[in-house]
Design a protein around this motif. Structure first.
Motif, PDB file in Angstrom:
ATOM      1  N   LEU A 170       0.934  -1.278  -0.092  1.00  0.00           N
ATOM      2  CA  LEU A 170       0.117   0.121   0.141  1.00  0.00           C
ATOM      3  C   LEU A 170       0.964   1.373   0.130  1.00  0.00           C
ATOM      4  O   LEU A 170       1.735   1.536   1.006  1.00  0.00           O
ATOM      5  CB  LEU A 170      -0.995  -0.030   1.183  1.00  0.00           C
ATOM      6  N   ARG A 171       0.571   2.055  -0.847  1.00  0.00           N
ATOM      7  CA  ARG A 171       1.332   3.207  -0.871  1.00  0.00           C
ATOM      8  C   ARG A 171       0.384   4.665  -0.434  1.00  0.00           C
ATOM      9  O   ARG A 171      -0.781   4.832  -0.782  1.00  0.00           O
ATOM     10  CB  ARG A 171       1.890   3.581  -2.496  1.00  0.00           C
ATOM     11  N   ALA A 172       1.053   5.221   0.289  1.00  0.00           N
ATOM     12  CA  ALA A 172       0.337   6.544   0.930  1.00  0.00           C
ATOM     13  C   ALA A 172       0.511   7.579  -0.030  1.00  0.00           C
ATOM     14  O   ALA A 172       1.119   7.799  -0.928  1.00  0.00           O
ATOM     15  CB  ALA A 172       0.871   7.133   2.194  1.00  0.00           C
ATOM     16  N   ASN A 176       4.463  11.326   7.064  1.00  0.00           N
ATOM     17  CA  ASN A 176       5.288  11.151   7.984  1.00  0.00           C
ATOM     18  C   ASN A 176       5.462   9.926   8.852  1.00  0.00           C
ATOM     19  O   ASN A 176       4.560   9.019   8.720  1.00  0.00           O
ATOM     20  CB  ASN A 176       5.304  12.409   8.831  1.00  0.00           C
ATOM     21  N   LYS A 177       6.619   9.686   9.662  1.00  0.00           N
ATOM     22  CA  LYS A 177       6.895   8.436  10.575  1.00  0.00           C
ATOM     23  C   LYS A 177       6.005   8.232  11.262  1.00  0.00           C
ATOM     24  O   LYS A 177       5.267   7.047  11.671  1.00  0.00           O
ATOM     25  CB  LYS A 177       8.322   8.576  11.092  1.00  0.00           C
ATOM     26  N   GLN A 193       7.741   0.152   4.986  1.00  0.00           N
ATOM     27  CA  GLN A 193       8.552  -0.193   3.867  1.00  0.00           C
ATOM     28  C   GLN A 193       9.185   1.307   3.225  1.00  0.00           C
ATOM     29  O   GLN A 193       8.249   1.885   2.449  1.00  0.00           O
ATOM     30  CB  GLN A 193       8.464  -1.125   2.848  1.00  0.00           C
ATOM     31  N   GLY A 194      10.300   1.637   3.596  1.00  0.00           N
ATOM     32  CA  GLY A 194      10.486   3.062   3.139  1.00  0.00           C
ATOM     33  C   GLY A 194       9.628   4.020   3.852  1.00  0.00           C
ATOM     34  O   GLY A 194       9.513   4.100   5.111  1.00  0.00           O
ATOM     35  N   ILE A 220       3.444  -2.909   3.938  1.00  0.00           N
ATOM     36  CA  ILE A 220       3.519  -4.344   3.211  1.00  0.00           C
ATOM     37  C   ILE A 220       2.590  -5.010   4.355  1.00  0.00           C
ATOM     38  O   ILE A 220       2.706  -4.803   5.295  1.00  0.00           O
ATOM     39  CB  ILE A 220       5.009  -4.830   3.415  1.00  0.00           C
ATOM     40  N   VAL A 221       1.548  -5.553   3.684  1.00  0.00           N
ATOM     41  CA  VAL A 221       0.535  -6.398   4.673  1.00  0.00           C
ATOM     42  C   VAL A 221       0.779  -7.825   3.824  1.00  0.00           C
ATOM     43  O   VAL A 221       0.501  -8.086   2.744  1.00  0.00           O
ATOM     44  CB  VAL A 221      -0.779  -5.804   4.196  1.00  0.00           C
ATOM     45  N   ASN A 222       1.073  -8.818   4.832  1.00  0.00           N
ATOM     46  CA  ASN A 222       1.291 -10.066   4.405  1.00  0.00           C
ATOM     47  C   ASN A 222       0.150 -10.990   4.986  1.00  0.00           C
ATOM     48  O   ASN A 222       0.289 -11.164   6.613  1.00  0.00           O
ATOM     49  CB  ASN A 222       2.463 -10.820   4.872  1.00  0.00           C
ATOM     50  N   ILE A 223      -0.747 -11.632   4.356  1.00  0.00           N
ATOM     51  CA  ILE A 223      -1.875 -12.424   4.742  1.00  0.00           C
ATOM     52  C   ILE A 223      -1.756 -13.641   4.743  1.00  0.00           C
ATOM     53  O   ILE A 223      -1.778 -14.192   3.206  1.00  0.00           O
ATOM     54  CB  ILE A 223      -2.980 -11.878   4.443  1.00  0.00           C
TER      55      ILE A 223
END
Length: 597
Positions: free
Chosen positions: A56-58, A69-70, A97-98, A103-106
């Protein structure tokens, strides 16, 4: 002559069976708990069991580019984890990530489609006053395709208790224009609605925040106000909610302080468009959402909302103002991610601090909405950058390769022990088996307990732990051999060697555990699996050496095969180059002084 003091070593030497019984009871209890819970195998991660990996990208919203932001990214990760855990997918991994990716792992075996909707949905909830509404062009005769939207809608009226109760109705009846209204008529309606919304004294205001509304919708007398009104007029006139491509963008990216247009279904399942004022209440004012089946009425599944203290006051203010207005402004829209999911009419102020969203819910959609509302709205908007499916076959191949590597490593350790330590391998090999059994049972229990999933790096950590465990046995055996080389017999050699070996083993294991702990804290994702397994097996090494290896060595030291230094025992004094046996010299008695007597 005074009798020698019995210290810790003497006590441990005389009661080795107590330690062996203690570790045996622990193994039986943990194994029994594993079978009783039904979790007889460790839970596998996505790289071993297969599953879905989502990136997923913000996406920055207009005027809020600095929001990526963080802090907000970490908040989004926590919310996504709670949402997925609410679906029972506790082994899912969510990590950054970055600077702008999550990253979502299901893992396989879970409802990956529903989980994808949960983690990626912004779930921005707003309560906006309705300024105007009508059936979208072409929607009056076109039936919506089944499943076109999972967002139900329905009517609601306020009851004195402060809870909105469902009732039937058609949203089209609340519109101020007919479906055949011309663009000129629609534009005039928009202008009039915005004037009314910006002028509290006009008697038709629908916003709970007149100041925000006035600033968001300037007076039409100014050029800026004319431009904003004209733009909104054009959007409302051109909006055709019967088209899915239009619904996907309607109302998106609009600040809560600005008026907007939106789409939603009426109780007949027909799409219609809305002109909405600035938000009066938002999702952060909702304390809890809960899916409940209405057993007393005919509403079916509903979502109950409990507001916070400030949210309850805002909701009471806006419903109180709406209740004083005439048709069609005595109505507000519940807008979720830019789509109207419900448009209740208000006849009295709702002061109880709770409400209901009712409509065409089934159990899954009601629970999904309640879950998103309970765990809060994401602070950022995300889009799916990529979706990767890991097949079970690939995961099975990786697991097979990992097990083969572990078996090879264990076999090499056993061969080494047999060649160099001979009979002492009868102590080391059972110790390795006890350590492996404890690790397997504990990892099986940790799966449902804390969501631990055994991934490929975790298997690597277990393989590395074989060497760490074997190293502890070697340290102990070499200390015993050193004592035998000094000329001591086996039983005193074991007890004298243990304190020295114990210090070395504890220091070595502490360094390994510290490295695992630091690695677990500073890393994310699969590397944490390696660190967790390494730390767990290091702790088990200490337990096994203290409660199994040392007591078993004490017991076998009493057997002739080992005590007499058989050449296959691994403790042959001649093969070790031992010195002549140490002989204890007795101190001569002090002569009695006859004069003192």
């Amino acid at each position: 002559m005074a009798a020698p003091k019995k210290g810790r070593s003497a006590s441990a030497q005389s009661k080795p069976w107590r330690s062996l019984a203690l570790i045996l009871i622990a193994i039986v209890a943990l194994t029994g708990g594993m079978f009783a819970s039904g979790n007889t195998t460790p839970r596998l991660g996505i790289d071993l069991a297969g599953g879905t990996s989502i990136t997923l990208r913000a996406v920055p919203e207009r005027g809020q580019e600095s929001a990526i932001n963080k802090t907000n990214m970490n908040t989004a990760v926590n919310i996504m984890e709670r949402r997925v855990n609410g679906l029972g997918v506790s082994e899912a991994e969510v990590q950054t990530q970055g600077d702008d990716n999550i990253i979502v792992n299901i893992p396989k075996g879970t409802n990956s489609k529903q989980a994808r909707e949960q983690v990626g949905t912004t779930a921005k909830l707003y309560f906006r006053p309705v300024l105007a509404t009508e059936l979208s062009a072409g929607a009056a005769t076109a039936s919506p395709s089944p499943g076109a939207s999972s967002s139900p809608s329905g009517k609601a009226s306020a009851s004195p208790s402060g809870k909105a109760t469902a009732q039937s109705g058609d949203k089209a009846s609340s519109g101020s224009e007919s479906p055949s209204a011309t663009a000129t008529q629609q534009g005039r309606a928009v202008t009039d609605a915005l004037k009314a919304d910006a002028t509290p004294s006009a008697g038709a205001t629908a916003s709970a925040t007149p100041k925000a509304s006035t600033s968001a919708s300037p007076s039409p007398s100014g050029s800026a106000g004319d431009d904003a009104t004209a733009k909104l007029q054009a959007q409302y006139t051109a909006l055709d909610c019967s088209k899915e491509s239009v619904r996907a963008t309607a109302g998106k990216g609009v600040l809560p302080t600005e008026p907007t247009v939106a789409c939603g279904k009426n109780s007949s399942g027909v799409w219609q468009k809305y002109l909405l004022g600035p938000a009066a209440v938002d999702g952060t004012d909702v304390k809890k959402g809960q899916a409940v089946f209405d057993t007393q009425g005919a509403a079916g599944w509903i979502v109950q909302l409990d507001f916070t203290g400030s949210g309850a006051k805002k909701f009471a203010d806006v419903t109180g103002k709406l209740a004083q207005n005439q048709e069609p402004q005595n109505q507000f829209a519940i807008v979720l991610d830019g789509e109207v999911v419900s448009d209740p009419r208000v006849t009295t102020a709702i002061t109880g601090g709770n409400a209901e969203i009712s409509g065409s819910f089934d159990q899954q959609s009601a629970q999904s909405l309640a879950n998103m509302l309970s765990y809060g709205a994401l602070p950022l908007t995300f889009e799916e950058a990529s979706v990767t499916t890991v097949t079970a076959a690939l995961g099975g191949d990786q697991l097979h390769a990992g097990l083969i590597a572990g078996a090879i490593g264990l076999a090499l350790v056993v061969v080494y022990l047999l060649i160099f330590y001979r009979g002492l391998s009868l102590i080391a090999i059972p110790s390795l088996l006890v350590s492996a059994i404890l690790a397997y049972v504990i990892m099986s229990l940790l799966g449902p307990a804390i969501g631990f999933a055994l991934n490929l790096p975790a298997v690597c950590g277990a393989i590395v732990a074989i060497g760490i465990t074997a190293d502890s046995f070697i340290v102990f055996f070499e200390r015993i051999r050193d004592e035998i080389r000094e000329g001591r017999s086996l039983r005193p050699a074991v007890e004298r060697a243990w304190p020295r070996a114990r210090r070395t083993i504890l220091v070595s294991d502490f360094v390994s555990f510290l490295a695992a702990a630091v690695l677990f804290i500073v890393t994310v994702g699969k590397v944490q699996g390696f660190a967790f397994t390494l730390g767990l097996t290091t702790l088990l090494d200490v337990v096994v050496v203290f409660l199994f290896t040392k007591p078993l060595m004490t017991i076998l030291a009493r057997r002739k095969f080992y005590a007499n230094g058989h050449k296959w025992s691994g403790l042959d004094p001649k093969a070790l180059g031992a010195k002549p046996p140490l002989r204890r010299t007795r101190r001569p008695a002090r002569p009695v002084d006859t004069k003192e007597a």
